[in-house]
Design a protein around this motif. Sequence first.
Motif, PDB file in Angstrom:
ATOM      1  N   ASN A 100       0.810  -1.209   0.000  1.00  0.00           N
ATOM      2  CA  ASN A 100       0.000   0.000   0.000  1.00  0.00           C
ATOM      3  C   ASN A 100       0.855   1.276   0.000  1.00  0.00           C
ATOM      4  N   SER A 101       2.003   1.170  -0.641  1.00  0.00           N
ATOM      5  CA  SER A 101       2.919   2.291  -0.773  1.00  0.00           C
ATOM      6  C   SER A 101       3.001   2.651  -2.258  1.00  0.00           C
ATOM      7  N   ILE A 102       3.936   3.539  -2.585  1.00  0.00           N
ATOM      8  CA  ILE A 102       4.195   3.857  -3.988  1.00  0.00           C
ATOM      9  C   ILE A 102       5.505   3.176  -4.383  1.00  0.00           C
ATOM     10  N   VAL A 103       5.463   2.412  -5.454  1.00  0.00           N
ATOM     11  CA  VAL A 103       6.666   1.742  -5.949  1.00  0.00           C
ATOM     12  C   VAL A 103       6.992   2.337  -7.317  1.00  0.00           C
ATOM     13  N   VAL A 104       8.182   2.908  -7.456  1.00  0.00           N
ATOM     14  CA  VAL A 104       8.553   3.522  -8.727  1.00  0.00           C
ATOM     15  C   VAL A 104       9.888   2.936  -9.183  1.00  0.00           C
ATOM     16  N   VAL A 105       9.918   2.469 -10.442  1.00  0.00           N
ATOM     17  CA  VAL A 105      11.070   1.727 -10.964  1.00  0.00           C
ATOM     18  C   VAL A 105      11.637   2.429 -12.187  1.00  0.00           C
ATOM     19  N   GLU A 106      12.921   2.814 -12.132  1.00  0.00           N
ATOM     20  CA  GLU A 106      13.608   3.324 -13.330  1.00  0.00           C
ATOM     21  C   GLU A 106      14.141   2.146 -14.140  1.00  0.00           C
ATOM     22  N   TRP A 107      14.188   2.300 -15.447  1.00  0.00           N
ATOM     23  CA  TRP A 107      14.603   1.224 -16.365  1.00  0.00           C
ATOM     24  C   TRP A 107      13.742  -0.026 -16.161  1.00  0.00           C
TER      25      TRP A 107
END
Length: 138
Positions: A100-107
């Motif tokens: 229930n968090s924000i997951v942000v992935v580069e590449w």
Amino acid sequence: MTRLTRSPLATERLAAELAADFHGGECLALDGELGAGKTQFVRGLVRGLGGDPRAVSSPTFVLLNVYDTGRLTVYHLDAYRAAGPADFEAIGFPELLEQNSIVVVEWAARIAALLPPGRIDVCFEAVGPRLRRITWGS
Ligand SMILES: Nc1ncnc2c1ncn2[C@@H]1O[C@H](COP(=O)(O)OP(=O)(O)O)[C@@H](O)[C@H]1O
Ligand SMILES: [Mg+2]
């Protein structure tokens, strides 16, 4: 949707706008060449959620940074140096998606097999020294 931004701050603002609609549980998959603005975008995301944008740096060497914001925890990952999805499984990526968090992935394309179906894809293109085309959607 697509937007052109003409400064790093404009890219931050766009991210902050999008973050206003987040409830927790969102996954953002960022793709685009080196210097296209992915990390800058994460700064805006963190700022939009009430966190400190100065805390944001590219997690290229550590794979994962964690930012506590006023609203939600942001898990910031970078798959640039990941050997493949196995690396991301080893650091608990699937579990991060369930928090229930924000997951942000580069590449993100490098670990495509692990990305959840409801993710938001965000694509960055440098079309000039300060001009970026940012395209996003589910
Ligand atoms: N419109 C813009 N949006 C985002 N970054 C920009 C823009 N114009 C210039 N820049 C510069 O481009 C670079 C983007 O770097 P960064 O966000 O680290 O890229 P990435 O994480 O995609 O490798 C920064 O040096 C930033 O100042
Ligand atoms: Mg980066």
